[in-house]
Scaffold this motif. Structure first.
Motif, mmCIF file in Angstrom:
data_model
loop_
_atom_site.group_PDB
_atom_site.id
_atom_site.type_symbol
_atom_site.label_atom_id
_atom_site.label_comp_id
_atom_site.label_asym_id
_atom_site.label_seq_id
_atom_site.Cartn_x
_atom_site.Cartn_y
_atom_site.Cartn_z
ATOM 1 N N LYS A 114 0.829 -1.208 0.000
ATOM 2 C CA LYS A 114 0.000 0.000 0.000
ATOM 3 C C LYS A 114 0.862 1.257 0.000
ATOM 4 O O LYS A 114 0.502 2.257 -0.633
ATOM 5 C CB LYS A 114 -0.951 -0.013 1.205
ATOM 6 C CG LYS A 114 -2.038 -1.075 1.106
ATOM 7 C CD LYS A 114 -3.147 -0.857 2.120
ATOM 8 C CE LYS A 114 -2.697 -1.101 3.532
ATOM 9 N NZ LYS A 114 -3.829 -0.966 4.492
ATOM 10 N N HIS A 118 0.699 4.078 -2.692
ATOM 11 C CA HIS A 118 0.420 5.425 -2.186
ATOM 12 C C HIS A 118 1.366 6.450 -2.793
ATOM 13 O O HIS A 118 0.956 7.559 -3.135
ATOM 14 C CB HIS A 118 0.551 5.389 -0.657
ATOM 15 C CG HIS A 118 0.169 6.652 0.042
ATOM 16 N ND1 HIS A 118 -1.133 7.071 0.176
ATOM 17 C CD2 HIS A 118 0.931 7.587 0.683
ATOM 18 C CE1 HIS A 118 -1.169 8.201 0.860
ATOM 19 N NE2 HIS A 118 0.067 8.533 1.178
ATOM 20 N N TYR A 119 2.642 6.056 -2.930
ATOM 21 C CA TYR A 119 3.652 6.969 -3.486
ATOM 22 C C TYR A 119 3.867 6.762 -4.986
ATOM 23 O O TYR A 119 4.887 7.198 -5.516
ATOM 24 C CB TYR A 119 4.973 6.814 -2.726
ATOM 25 C CG TYR A 119 4.933 7.463 -1.357
ATOM 26 C CD1 TYR A 119 4.795 8.839 -1.224
ATOM 27 C CD2 TYR A 119 5.025 6.694 -0.198
ATOM 28 C CE1 TYR A 119 4.747 9.434 0.016
ATOM 29 C CE2 TYR A 119 4.974 7.285 1.055
ATOM 30 C CZ TYR A 119 4.839 8.657 1.153
ATOM 31 O OH TYR A 119 4.785 9.247 2.393
ATOM 32 N N ILE A 201 -1.401 3.853 6.108
ATOM 33 C CA ILE A 201 -1.758 4.154 4.725
ATOM 34 C C ILE A 201 -3.118 3.547 4.431
ATOM 35 O O ILE A 201 -3.306 2.336 4.551
ATOM 36 C CB ILE A 201 -0.708 3.586 3.745
ATOM 37 C CG1 ILE A 201 0.685 4.175 4.038
ATOM 38 C CG2 ILE A 201 -1.118 3.848 2.305
ATOM 39 C CD1 ILE A 201 0.798 5.661 3.814
ATOM 40 N N ASP A 203 -5.341 5.148 1.669
ATOM 41 C CA ASP A 203 -5.911 5.544 0.386
ATOM 42 C C ASP A 203 -4.848 5.788 -0.678
ATOM 43 O O ASP A 203 -3.678 5.993 -0.389
ATOM 44 C CB ASP A 203 -6.776 6.802 0.550
ATOM 45 C CG ASP A 203 -6.056 7.927 1.282
ATOM 46 O OD1 ASP A 203 -4.863 7.760 1.611
ATOM 47 O OD2 ASP A 203 -6.681 8.969 1.531
ATOM 48 N N LEU A 204 -5.300 5.753 -1.910
ATOM 49 C CA LEU A 204 -4.468 6.031 -3.078
ATOM 50 C C LEU A 204 -4.477 7.531 -3.366
ATOM 51 O O LEU A 204 -5.348 8.260 -2.864
ATOM 52 C CB LEU A 204 -5.006 5.270 -4.285
ATOM 53 C CG LEU A 204 -4.803 3.758 -4.280
ATOM 54 C CD1 LEU A 204 -5.785 3.080 -5.231
ATOM 55 C CD2 LEU A 204 -3.371 3.421 -4.653
ATOM 56 N N LYS A 240 0.499 14.875 2.372
ATOM 57 C CA LYS A 240 -0.731 14.136 2.645
ATOM 58 C C LYS A 240 -1.792 14.459 1.606
ATOM 59 O O LYS A 240 -2.532 13.570 1.136
ATOM 60 C CB LYS A 240 -1.238 14.467 4.051
ATOM 61 C CG LYS A 240 -2.483 13.694 4.452
ATOM 62 C CD LYS A 240 -2.897 14.015 5.891
ATOM 63 C CE LYS A 240 -4.111 13.198 6.305
ATOM 64 N NZ LYS A 240 -4.505 13.502 7.715
ATOM 65 N N PHE A 243 -0.617 12.886 -1.960
ATOM 66 C CA PHE A 243 -0.497 11.430 -2.032
ATOM 67 C C PHE A 243 -1.748 10.684 -1.540
ATOM 68 O O PHE A 243 -1.762 9.454 -1.541
ATOM 69 C CB PHE A 243 0.717 10.950 -1.230
ATOM 70 C CG PHE A 243 2.023 11.360 -1.838
ATOM 71 C CD1 PHE A 243 2.379 10.954 -3.113
ATOM 72 C CD2 PHE A 243 2.905 12.171 -1.132
ATOM 73 C CE1 PHE A 243 3.582 11.340 -3.681
ATOM 74 C CE2 PHE A 243 4.121 12.557 -1.693
ATOM 75 C CZ PHE A 243 4.462 12.144 -2.965
ATOM 76 N N GLY A 244 -2.767 11.404 -1.112
ATOM 77 C CA GLY A 244 -3.971 10.760 -0.605
ATOM 78 C C GLY A 244 -5.225 11.285 -1.274
ATOM 79 O O GLY A 244 -5.182 11.900 -2.339
#
Length: 302
Positions: A114, A118-119, A201, A203-204, A240, A243-244
């Motif tokens: 994840k 995420h990144y 983490i 969310d995408l 945040k 990346f979210g």
């Protein structure tokens, strides 16, 4: 590079290193130790004993240039699972204390995946990702790599912590760390005690293309050691935000989960014997997240 040790004539180097691996509570540990020990200036992870080793020991020591001579010096950096890191730490800091933090390996593997998603480091499904990046599984082989640290530094200088214990009782977990590194016990800061564990983490990225550009910029800042700028952006919520905000991660696919449990079962069995803990909760899919307990206590409870 020549062997180095901690004394008044040598560069200031850590008295302890929390080697991880990542996704096991390392960020939480770094945050709660702030102000209580000397940590690297401006950055959480120097990655010296892995990717930045060619920069030399003076480069590494420069991160501790502001360290006082009263509190211990430490770093929390996920070196676990990289044999060259253990060897290099032993060469330069032979009396270093080592903190290993372990988490249910299947949970850890999915959490690492994840983080990569995420990144925007991968867009592969989990099964393909693990084939391309086998290191994610390798660093979860706790029983394989723990003996190397114990052999190099001595069992009394290697502390093994379980993420189960962190979730069950943060204060007791921190107390063990304080006793091990030789500082007075203190209450877990309210910011760490409340809510979800730091750096979880869920969310995408909302806008993957923007996130990829932001990641490259973030890495560029780190390469230039522009830590103040990167930290400012983090504190301002920029990382945040970028990346979210996208889709939430689903639960781990049951078929892949079952395969990973089967794959990691020998490691879990071996670790039980090494550390004398009942790790039954790690051994089967969908097991309830309950603290691992000493074998003696588990036997008494039957």
């Amino acid at each position: 590079m020549t062997q180095t040790s901690n004394n008044a004539r040598d560069p200031r180097l850590p008295d302890f290193i929390g080697v991880g691996p990542g996704r096991t509570g390392t960020t939480w540990l770094h945050e709660v130790l702030k102000g209580r020990v000397n940590l690297p200036a401006g950055v959480k992870e120097t990655d010296f004993f892995t990717t930045n080793y060619s920069k030399g020991i003076e480069w590494y020591a420069h991160h501790f240039r502001d360290a006082d001579r009263v509190r211990p010096i430490g770093e929390v950096n996920p070196y676990f699972g990289f044999p060259e890191a253990a060897e290099r730490i032993a060469i330069h800091i032979p009396r270093c204390k080592i903190i290993c933090s372990f988490r249910n390996p299947v949970e850890r593997i999915y959490s690492a995946y994840k983080l990569w998603r995420h990144y925007t480091l991968t867009n592969d499904p989990l099964d393909q990702f693990l084939v391309k990046v086998p290191q994610v599984i390798e660093v979860s082989r706790y029983a394989t790599h723990l003996p190397d640290y114990r052999a190099r530094f001595g069992e009394e200088r290697v502390l093994v912590l379980l993420n189960d214990d962190l979730r069950a009782d943060q204060q007791a977990y921190l107390d063990r760390v304080c006793d091990f590194i030789g500082i007075a016990r203190y209450p877990v800061p309210a910011s760490a005690a409340a809510g979800e564990l730091i750096n979880s983490i869920n969310d995408l990225p909302r806008f993957p293309r923007a996130a990829r550009r932001a990641r490259k910029f973030m890495y560029w800042l780190e390469e230039k050691q522009a830590y103040a700028t990167s930290n400012f952006l983090e504190q301002a919520g920029a990382w945040k935000l970028v990346f979210g905000g996208g889709p939430k991660f689903p639960p781990l696919d049951p078929v892949i989960e079952a395969h990973l449990h089967e794959l990691m079962r020998p490691e879990i069995d071996a670790l039980e014997q090494m550390i004398g803990r009942d790790l039954s909760a790690w051994k089967s899919p969908r097991a309830k997240s309950s603290p691992a307990v000493p074998r003696a206590a588990a036997s008494q409870g039957r």
